[in-house]
Write an enzyme that holds these catalytic residues in place. Sequence first.
Site, PDB file in Angstrom:
ATOM      1  N   ASN A  53       0.957  -1.116  -0.108  1.00  0.00           N
ATOM      2  CA  ASN A  53       0.000   0.029   0.007  1.00  0.00           C
ATOM      3  C   ASN A  53       0.861   1.166  -0.082  1.00  0.00           C
ATOM      4  OD1 ASN A  53      -1.438   2.131   1.833  1.00  0.00           O
ATOM      5  ND2 ASN A  53      -3.195   0.942   1.219  1.00  0.00           N
ATOM      6  N   CYS A  72      -5.175  10.709   0.971  1.00  0.00           N
ATOM      7  CA  CYS A  72      -3.968  11.417   1.467  1.00  0.00           C
ATOM      8  C   CYS A  72      -4.326  13.025   1.090  1.00  0.00           C
ATOM      9  CB  CYS A  72      -2.866  10.869   1.212  1.00  0.00           C
ATOM     10  SG  CYS A  72      -2.626   9.217   1.764  1.00  0.00           S
TER      11      CYS A  72
HETATM   12  C1  FMN Z   1      -5.403   1.505  12.450  1.00  0.00           C
HETATM   13  C2  FMN Z   1      -5.639   1.742  11.102  1.00  0.00           C
HETATM   14  C3  FMN Z   1      -4.776   2.159  10.278  1.00  0.00           C
HETATM   15  C4  FMN Z   1      -4.745   1.906   8.914  1.00  0.00           C
HETATM   16  N1  FMN Z   1      -3.865   2.487   8.275  1.00  0.00           N
HETATM   17  C5  FMN Z   1      -4.231   2.377   6.721  1.00  0.00           C
HETATM   18  C6  FMN Z   1      -3.086   2.674   5.795  1.00  0.00           C
HETATM   19  O1  FMN Z   1      -1.891   2.911   6.013  1.00  0.00           O
HETATM   20  N2  FMN Z   1      -3.499   2.966   4.541  1.00  0.00           N
HETATM   21  C7  FMN Z   1      -4.652   2.544   3.956  1.00  0.00           C
HETATM   22  O2  FMN Z   1      -4.778   2.528   2.724  1.00  0.00           O
HETATM   23  N3  FMN Z   1      -5.552   2.332   4.888  1.00  0.00           N
HETATM   24  C8  FMN Z   1      -5.256   2.266   6.125  1.00  0.00           C
HETATM   25  N4  FMN Z   1      -6.454   1.997   7.004  1.00  0.00           N
HETATM   26  C9  FMN Z   1      -7.562   1.610   6.477  1.00  0.00           C
HETATM   27  C10 FMN Z   1      -7.907   0.147   6.453  1.00  0.00           C
HETATM   28  O3  FMN Z   1      -7.148  -0.670   5.461  1.00  0.00           O
HETATM   29  C11 FMN Z   1      -9.332  -0.172   5.975  1.00  0.00           C
HETATM   30  O4  FMN Z   1      -9.783   0.444   4.350  1.00  0.00           O
HETATM   31  C12 FMN Z   1     -10.489   0.364   7.075  1.00  0.00           C
HETATM   32  O5  FMN Z   1     -10.138   0.206   8.216  1.00  0.00           O
HETATM   33  C13 FMN Z   1     -11.788  -0.353   6.691  1.00  0.00           C
HETATM   34  O6  FMN Z   1     -11.674  -1.536   6.809  1.00  0.00           O
HETATM   35  P1  FMN Z   1     -12.217  -2.338   8.422  1.00  0.00           P
HETATM   36  O7  FMN Z   1     -13.512  -1.513   8.851  1.00  0.00           O
HETATM   37  O8  FMN Z   1     -12.264  -3.614   8.114  1.00  0.00           O
HETATM   38  O9  FMN Z   1     -11.097  -1.829   9.242  1.00  0.00           O
HETATM   39  C14 FMN Z   1      -6.010   1.849   8.392  1.00  0.00           C
HETATM   40  C15 FMN Z   1      -7.278   1.486   9.209  1.00  0.00           C
HETATM   41  C16 FMN Z   1      -6.905   1.579  10.695  1.00  0.00           C
HETATM   42  C17 FMN Z   1      -7.955   0.988  11.558  1.00  0.00           C
END
Ligand code: FMN
Lengths: 277, 277, 322, 322
Positions: free
Chosen positions: D119, D150
Site C-alpha cells: 500500500n 491522503c
Molecule cells: C489503525 C488503522 C490504520 C490504517 N492505515 C491505513 C493505511 O496505512 N493505508 C490505507 O490505505 N488504509 C489504512 N487503514 C484503512 C483500512 O485499511 C481499511 O480500509 C479500513 O479500516 C476499513 O476496513 P475495516 O472496517 O475492516 O477496518 C487503516 C485502518 C486502521 C483501523
Amino acid sequence: MDSITSKILYNEEVAPGYFRIGLEWKGVLVLPGQFVMLRVSDSLDPLLRRPFGIYKVLNPKWVKSAGGYRGSGIELLYSVVGRGTIRLSRRVAGDVAGLLGPIGNGFPVPEQSRNKEQKVIMVAGGVGTVPFYLLADLLGADSALLVGARSKEVLALVKDFRPLKCKVAISTEDGSVGAKGLVTDLLKEEIAKGGPSVVYGCGPLGMLKAVAEVSESLGVDSFVSLERSMACGIGVCLGCAVKGTEHAARPGRPPEYVMVCSDGPVFKSSEVEWSRL
Amino acid sequence: MDSITSKILYNEEVAPGYFRIGLEWKGVLVLPGQFVMLRVSDSLDPLLRRPFGIYKVLNPKWVKSAGGYRGSGIELLYSVVGRGTIRLSRRVAGDVAGLLGPIGNGFPVPEQSRNKEQKVIMVAGGVGTVPFYLLADLLGADSALLVGARSKEVLALVKDFRPLKCKVAISTEDGSVGAKGLVTDLLKEEIAKGGPSVVYGCGPLGMLKAVAEVSESLGVDSFVSLERSMACGIGVCLGCAVKGTEHAARPGRPPEYVMVCSDGPVFKSSEVEWSRL
Amino acid sequence: MKKNDNNKTGNNKAGKGVTKLPSMAVNVAGLKLSNPVMTASGTFGYGLEFAPYLDLSRLGGVVVKGLSPKPRPGNPGPRIVETPCGMLNAIGLQNVGVDAFIEEKLPKLRKVKTRVIANIFGESVADYVLVAKKLDGARGVHAVEINISCPNVKKGGMSFGVNPKEAARVVRAVRKATALPVITKLSPNVSDIAEMARAVEEAGSDVISLINTIPGMVIDIEKRMPVIARGIGGLSGPAIRPIAVRMVNEVYNAVSLPVIGIGGIMNASDAIEFMIAGASAVQVGTASFVDPQAAEKVVDGIADYLVRHKMSAKKLTGSLQK
Amino acid sequence: MKKNDNNKTGNNKAGKGVTKLPSMAVNVAGLKLSNPVMTASGTFGYGLEFAPYLDLSRLGGVVVKGLSPKPRPGNPGPRIVETPCGMLNAIGLQNVGVDAFIEEKLPKLRKVKTRVIANIFGESVADYVLVAKKLDGARGVHAVEINISCPNVKKGGMSFGVNPKEAARVVRAVRKATALPVITKLSPNVSDIAEMARAVEEAGSDVISLINTIPGMVIDIEKRMPVIARGIGGLSGPAIRPIAVRMVNEVYNAVSLPVIGIGGIMNASDAIEFMIAGASAVQVGTASFVDPQAAEKVVDGIADYLVRHKMSAKKLTGSLQK
Ligand SMILES: Cc1cc2nc3c(=O)[nH]c(=O)nc-3n(C[C@H](O)[C@H](O)[C@H](O)COP(=O)(O)O)c2cc1C
Ligand SMILES: Cc1cc2nc3c(=O)[nH]c(=O)nc-3n(C[C@H](O)[C@H](O)[C@H](O)COP(=O)(O)OP(=O)(O)OC[C@H]3O[C@@H](n4cnc5c(N)ncnc54)[C@H](O)[C@@H]3O)c2cc1C
Ligand SMILES: Cc1cc2nc3c(=O)[nH]c(=O)nc-3n(C[C@H](O)[C@H](O)[C@H](O)COP(=O)(O)OP(=O)(O)OC[C@H]3O[C@@H](n4cnc5c(N)ncnc54)[C@H](O)[C@@H]3O)c2cc1C
Ligand SMILES: Cc1cc2nc3c(=O)[nH]c(=O)nc-3n(C[C@H](O)[C@H](O)[C@H](O)COP(=O)(O)O)c2cc1C
Ligand code: FES
Ligand code: FES
C-alpha cells in the site's frame, strides 16, 4: 505470546467495584509486569479487547532461565470503570473469553534479586498494585510496596500482599487508612532510608509523573508502566504511541514514537517525553 | 401499553434451544395474542428490542370486561435463533430488562367462548404455540390446538397444554411424534369434523399461507399472527409494514400498508396481500 | 423572520448568567425551545404516539414525520434491518399528507405544550413550496424543517441534497413561502458538507440540521438478495454518531447559522458531544425506538451535566477546545 | 499488465466448473490469489507480526502498512478511540519508509508463501511515483495498492481521494511507474463513488478497492476536547459495513474492473456479503485487532459456505439478485 480462547474459572467481587477473575491458560509463562488483551464479551459493542495487567499466576512455578513464572492460568484484578469492565464483571465461571498475551516487557527483575543488593521500591496508585504482586512475591524482603489510594478500597488492594515478605506502606487521600496524603511522600521517605534502590511505578499518569520526578531529583532510576487506549496489543495498529526521548531509540523501531504495548508497557522514565503525555 | 424496566424472575431452558423467561409486571392486562418488545441486553449491539408473544400471565385473573387477563407478570417462551436470543438466553434472574407492551390486537376472543357455539381451531408451527396458551386455557373444550413441528421438540411445546381441556393434535416432519406430515392435513381433518369454526394461525409464513388457503377453500374464516422485523413496536417507525387488501382499510390509517405491530399482529387472512409477503 | 436575524443560539431572557439552575432554554434563530432536545423526523410519528411514555411538554420540540403534498403509501417491505449498532430503513416516506396532518394531527398536538416542527419533502421545488405554504397558515406549527435528501424527480431522481445549487433552489423557494423559521436538514452523502452548508445559508435558511441517514445495504447471504426490498436503506443509530459529530463541527465552523445536531444520540452524553461540537440543539432519532423514553432521559441528563459544570445550554454550544 | 486486461475476476485453471471442493482461487486482474481473503493496510503491520497467530500462507494476500518515500513518525497520541461497533484512528501514516520495507521486511515476507500487496501513499504525485518505482523492482511484491485518501500538500491539503481529476492523475502516474497490478483504494468521503471509480478506471487502474475509513470525531465531554489529539480520525469496523457494501455494489455496477471489498468485515458472512455485492476479493481490517486470527477464520468460513452452496468463489462475485 499466544491468542487463545480461555475458560473463566471464577469472577468475583473482592471489594465494591473491584473484581478478580481467573482464566485457564495451561503452561503460560508470565514475566512480572506483563499484561493481556481480554475480550470482555462476544458482542460487537464494546468492540475492542481491553488491556489488563497479570496479577497472579495460578499454580505458579518460578522458571529462572526464563525470568518468569509458569502456571496453569492467570488471575486479573480489575476495577469497574466503564462499558467494558461492567460487562466483564457480569461474566460467570464456565464462560469462555478471547485472551491474547502475555504482552510486553514487564518490569526488569534485578539479577541481584536473590542477594539483597538493590532494593526495589514499587509505587502503586489504586489498582496499579496489579503488576507488583509477582514481583513482591519474588523479591520478598528486598522490596517495598507503597500504595496510594482514595480511601478504604486500599485494604482490598493490599490484602494479598500482607502474607508476603515485601514491606507495605499505605497512604490515602482521606487519611482513612495509613498516612494521609500522597504516595510520593512515602516514596521520598523510603528512598531517604538509603541503600541502592530502583523505583517502579504503576498508576494514574499524574502519579507516575510525580514518581519519575521524585526519583530523578533523588538520583534514583525509575521505571513506569504506562496506560494508553489499545486496539491490537501487538504493535501493529500503532494506536498506543507515546512520544519517546532519544533514550528510547532501539534498532528497527519506528522513528520517534514508542508503542506502549510492544515496546512497553514498562519504560525507563528517561525514555518518555513526559510533557507530551 | 407501557414501557417499564422489568425484573427477570427466571430464565430457563425447557428443551434444547427453547427458553422460558418470567418477567415481573405488576397489574399488567394481557389480551390473548398480544406481544412485547424486549431489550435483550443493555449493549448497543444488538441495538433494537425483539418482539416476543406473551405466553402466560403470572397469577392470572380473567377480567371479562376487558377481555383479557390481569396478572403480576408475564412468561415468554422463545427459541434461540440469533444474536439477540443468544444474549437473552444468558441473562439470569434478578437482571432487569426494558419491556414495552402489551402490544397489538391479539386474537379475537369469540363472544360465545362460554357457550360452545363456535370452535376455535388454533394452528401453530413450532414456537407459534405461544399466543395460544391463554386462549386454550380460556376456551377449553371449545378449542383445538394443532401443532406442527420438525421433530421431538414439539413435546416441550405442547407440554403446558396437556392439563388444559383444549384438544391437542400433533404432526411432525419426521413422524417422530404424532402424525407424519403437515399440520394443514390435521387442519383439514379438524374442519371436516363439522360445526361452526374459526381458524387461528401462528408460525412460519409458508404455514400461515397454507392455513389461510385451506380455511378459505373450506369456507371457514381464518386469522393469522404475522411476523416482521420491528424497530419500535408502536406504529411510528413504519418499518413492519405489510401490504393490505381493501378489507384492511381502517379510518385514519396510513394508506395501503398495514403495520404488523399496531394494526396486528393478528390479521384476518383476507386483509393481507399474501402475494406480497 | 428575516434572514439577518440569524445569530447563533441565544437563550434570550434567561441568559443573564449562570445561576443555581443553569438555563436550559435555547433560542434557535427565533425558534424558542425550553431545552435543546427535540425528536428527529420519522422516529417519533406525529408525536402523540409517545404521549403514553413520556411528557411531551418536557421536550424542547417535536419534529414530525416528513410531510408531502399528498398522502404516500411508502415502500414495500421489508423496510428495515438491524446493522451493527444501527439500522437501515427504506420506509419510502410514507405519510398521511400535509392536509390530513393539519386537520387530524395538529389539533391534538396543539394541546400539548411543546414546539412542533414540520418536516417537509417533495419531488420538485413546487412540492416543497406547496407544503410549506399550507403549514405557514396552520396554528401550532413553530418551524419548518426541509428534508433535502429526496430524489429530484425532474432531474432524473438525483437527490436535492447532494447538489448545492439544487439545495439552494429549494431553500430559497421555501424561505419565500413561509414566515416560519426555516431549518434545512442536510444529507451526509456529500464530499464537502461545509460547501452544502454555505449554499443553504446563502439561500436564506435560518438554521441547519444534520445529519440525515447514510445510504447503506445489507445482503441476506442465503437468498443473495438485499434484506430491504428496495435494496438500499438509510443508516441511522449510534454507528454513525462519530461521522455526524464531525460534520456538525465542520458546519459550525463554516457558517454563522445555528446548527441542530442529529445522528446516533442514545443518551445525554451523546447529545452533549454534539453541543460541544457546535450544535445549539439536538434531535433524538433511532434511540426512541430502542427506548420510547429516550428523549426525556436526554433532557434530564443534560440538566445534570449543566448543573455539575455550572453552565447554561447556550454556553455549551461550540465549547470545543482544540 | 495492460489496461485492457481488466476482465472481471476469473479463477483461471480451476474454473472448469464446480467439483466437490469448490475453487477458492481468484485472479484479480493478474493478481493470482489462492483465496479471496486479504488483510487491510494498516491493520496487519508488515504481516510478519501475525505469524504467531495464524498461518500467513493460508491467506489470499497480505496488504502491508502504507509506505511513503521516507520514514514517517506519525501523529501524537491519543491516536485511537473506540466508538459504537467501531473505532477512530489518526495514526498519521507512521511507517518505516519504502527503503526499510524493502531491505528489512520484504526478505522475511518472501519466505512466507502468500501474496504481498504494498500500500503506498504520498503528499504529491511524485511521492507516489517514487514509491511505486522502488517497489516495482523489489522481488516479493505482487501488487501495489494506491491509498488516495491522503492530503495533497501542493493543493492546499485537499485529499486526492475526493477529486476525480486529482485521483486520476495519481493513478495514471503510478500506472506508468510500475509493471505490477495497480489497485486503487477509494475514499468513501465523496458524493458519488461511481464517478470516482470511473475516473480511476479511465486512468488505467487494474483493480479498485474500497472503502477506506470515514472521517469522524469523538469528544471527551468532561475535557471538552476531541479524544484524538488530531481532532478527526478515520472510522472503521462493523459500524461502517452497510455503507461499504452499498458502495462496493455501486462501483461494481459502474465499472468493469474487479473490485476488492473492505469495511467492517468481522467474519465469513460479512465477507460473503461483499462478494455477493460484487467484490472479487475482500480485505479484513479492524477485525484483526479484535481477533488476530480473524482473517484465517474468514477463509475457513467462506470455504464452508462455498461447499454448502456448491459454488466457486468466482461465481459468488456479483451474484446479487434484485
Ligand atoms: C489503525 C488503522 C490504520 C490504517 N492505515 C491505513 C493505511 O496505512 N493505508 C490505507 O490505505 N488504509 C489504512 N487503514 C484503512 C483500512 O485499511 C481499511 O480500509 C479500513 O479500516 C476499513 O476496513 P475495516 O472496517 O475492516 O477496518 C487503516 C485502518 C486502521 C483501523
Ligand atoms: C497495559 C495496561 C494494563 C492495565 N491493567 C489494568 C489492571 O490490571 N486492572 C485494571 O482495572 N485496569 C487496568 N488497565 C486499565 C483498563 O484497561 C481500563 O480500565 C479498561 O480498558 C476500561 O475499559 P471500560 O470499557 O470499562 O472503560 P471505558 O468505558 O472504555 O472507559 C472508561 C474510562 O477508562 C479509560 N480507559 C479506557 N480504555 C483504557 C485503556 N486501554 N487504558 C487506560 N484507560 C482506559 C477511559 O478513558 C475512561 O476514562 C490497564 C491498562 C493498560 C493499558
Ligand atoms: C409479533 C411477534 C411475536 C413473536 N413471538 C415470538 C415468540 O413468542 N417466541 C419466539 O421464539 N419468537 C417470537 N418471534 C420471533 C422473534 O422476534 C425472533 O426470533 C427474534 O427477534 C430473533 O432475534 P435474534 O436476534 O435472535 O435473531 P436475528 O439474529 O436477528 O435473526 C435470526 C433469524 O431470525 C429472523 N428474525 C429476526 N428478527 C425477526 C423478527 N422481528 N421477526 C421475525 N423474524 C425475525 C431473521 O430473519 C433471521 O432469520 C416473534 C416475532 C414477532 C414479530
Ligand atoms: C425509520 C426512520 C424514518 C425516518 N424518516 C425521516 C423523514 O421522514 N424525514 C427526515 O428528514 N428524516 C427521516 N429520518 C432520519 C432521522 O430523522 C435522522 O436524521 C436519522 O435517523 C439520524 O439520526 P439517529 O441516528 O438518531 O436516528 C428517518 C429515520 C428513520 C430511522
Ligand atoms: S495497541 Fe496496537 S500498537 Fe499498541
Ligand atoms: S415496528 Fe415500528 S411501526 Fe411497527
